[in-house]
Design a protein around this motif. Sequence first.
Motif, PDB file in Angstrom:
ATOM      1  N   ARG A  99       0.834  -1.196   0.000  1.00 10.97           N
ATOM      2  CA  ARG A  99       0.000   0.000   0.000  1.00 10.97           C
ATOM      3  C   ARG A  99       0.872   1.251   0.000  1.00 10.97           C
ATOM      4  NH1 ARG A  99      -2.513   0.095   6.147  1.00 10.97           N
ATOM      5  NH2 ARG A  99      -0.540   0.145   7.271  1.00 10.97           N
ATOM      6  N   ASP A 100       2.041   1.155  -0.650  1.00  9.19           N
ATOM      7  CA  ASP A 100       2.967   2.279  -0.722  1.00  9.19           C
ATOM      8  C   ASP A 100       2.274   3.481  -1.355  1.00  9.19           C
ATOM      9  OD1 ASP A 100       6.167   2.898  -0.735  1.00  9.19           O
ATOM     10  OD2 ASP A 100       5.141   3.885  -2.399  1.00  9.19           O
ATOM     11  N   ILE A 101       2.216   4.580  -0.633  1.00 11.15           N
ATOM     12  CA  ILE A 101       1.436   5.716  -1.097  1.00 11.15           C
ATOM     13  C   ILE A 101       2.090   6.408  -2.293  1.00 11.15           C
ATOM     14  CG2 ILE A 101       2.410   7.497   0.399  1.00 11.15           C
ATOM     15  CD1 ILE A 101      -0.496   8.469   0.828  1.00 11.15           C
ATOM     16  N   ASP A 102       3.424   6.329  -2.393  1.00  5.02           N
ATOM     17  CA  ASP A 102       4.089   6.897  -3.563  1.00  5.02           C
ATOM     18  C   ASP A 102       3.699   6.147  -4.827  1.00  5.02           C
ATOM     19  OD1 ASP A 102       5.470   9.192  -2.901  1.00  5.02           O
ATOM     20  OD2 ASP A 102       7.193   8.114  -2.099  1.00  5.02           O
ATOM     21  N   ARG A 103       3.632   4.805  -4.723  1.00  8.69           N
ATOM     22  CA  ARG A 103       3.219   4.023  -5.897  1.00  8.69           C
ATOM     23  C   ARG A 103       1.784   4.355  -6.280  1.00  8.69           C
ATOM     24  NH1 ARG A 103       0.365  -0.370  -6.388  1.00  8.69           N
ATOM     25  NH2 ARG A 103       0.524  -0.951  -4.187  1.00  8.69           N
ATOM     26  N   ILE A 104       0.919   4.490  -5.284  1.00 11.24           N
ATOM     27  CA  ILE A 104      -0.472   4.850  -5.563  1.00 11.24           C
ATOM     28  C   ILE A 104      -0.532   6.218  -6.223  1.00 11.24           C
ATOM     29  CG2 ILE A 104      -2.703   5.370  -4.508  1.00 11.24           C
ATOM     30  CD1 ILE A 104      -1.920   3.321  -2.294  1.00 11.24           C
ATOM     31  N   ALA A 105       0.271   7.169  -5.703  1.00 13.28           N
ATOM     32  CA  ALA A 105       0.291   8.515  -6.272  1.00 13.28           C
ATOM     33  C   ALA A 105       0.784   8.480  -7.713  1.00 13.28           C
ATOM     34  CB  ALA A 105       1.177   9.438  -5.440  1.00 13.28           C
ATOM     35  N   PHE A 106       1.830   7.690  -7.986  1.00 12.83           N
ATOM     36  CA  PHE A 106       2.348   7.584  -9.345  1.00 12.83           C
ATOM     37  C   PHE A 106       1.317   6.984 -10.290  1.00 12.83           C
ATOM     38  CE2 PHE A 106       4.286   4.337 -12.228  1.00 12.83           C
ATOM     39  CZ  PHE A 106       4.539   5.207 -13.278  1.00 12.83           C
TER      40      PHE A 106
END
Length: 352
Positions: A99-106
């Motif tokens: 649930r890495d938020i950077d990956r979700i943001a990307f």
Amino acid sequence: MSGTESNNCPICLEEANGQLRTEKNTPIWHFLCPRCGGFIIEPLAVNMAEDPDPKGETTLYLGKKGSRERANLSGWLRENNEKGRIIRFDTSFFDKKSRDIDRIAFQSAAAQVRTFHDRADKLLLTIERYTNHAGQYVSMGDDQDKFIALSWAKNGEELEAIVEYFGDREFVTYPNLRSLQVKIAPNGWAHLEELKEKNPESRTGFMAMWFDPSLDEVWKEALYPGIENAWYEPVRIDEEEFAGYIMDEVFSQIRKARFVVADLTGDNPNVYLEAGFAMGLNIPVIATKSDDEKDDGEGKRSPFDLAQYGQIRWKDGEWDDLRKNLTARIEFVLGRGPRKPPDWKEEEDSPS
């Protein structure tokens, strides 16, 4: 990858300067890439980025050199650099189950850049940032890799195609295409004004939080009035009436919002998903969290360092402090909204 130096960027796979350093007894790569810009990445994450298994079910596959996925990630990295932020990759970024938020943001940002016209808009906004005054020429040829990334283009040919499209639409003028020296024309300035009309008059602030009874009081006594006192309408999805799949409505409400307040208490995965989605859309995210949950490295640390954006910490029962701090943060970031609170009186803003 081995040794303490590297000439290859693990993201775009072009030539770059990489240095393997030791931080707190842990090796970490620091890259400075002409295309992607600066970023930090763990050694194991380098392997996942460079040579992921395309058949794997858990790995975020970036494809071969020159792929659209790599172009998108280069663009996202450069945009973060332009905002003064250096991304730090660990293996969770490339793990689909995390649930890495950077990956979700990307991935949220990449979902908004699907067409040629989306990439063209990215480039025009970039040219404007590098324009000090109307009539100035911006030279992209001297730093072509950076402008390739900031337009989320695959290569120089695609960058030239976008500039040629601008010329046909009379958005820019240029001496010759190959020079990549461009000046924004009147039609280009008009189009830029249209692009900036995204949510400027939105009346809503979206609240992302764990829907647990233990947080009902902080919502009613501090978070709701904190948003309302900044002259915005608080929206929490469990209090809205709608039909259909709940996440469709969540994303719809975030798209309409002027900002998102994300309360990270309880480390609820949906809250991180919603915050990451908003960040990918360049919608401001303001983070709050109970002071009882310390980032102490023992299971309470957030999956993403939202502390760099300044979490507003709150203590149970001290609702007046949280309410005032939240209102002040919203007004500092965005200014006062367009919606007066129901109990607002004219004399409240009158000089004493």
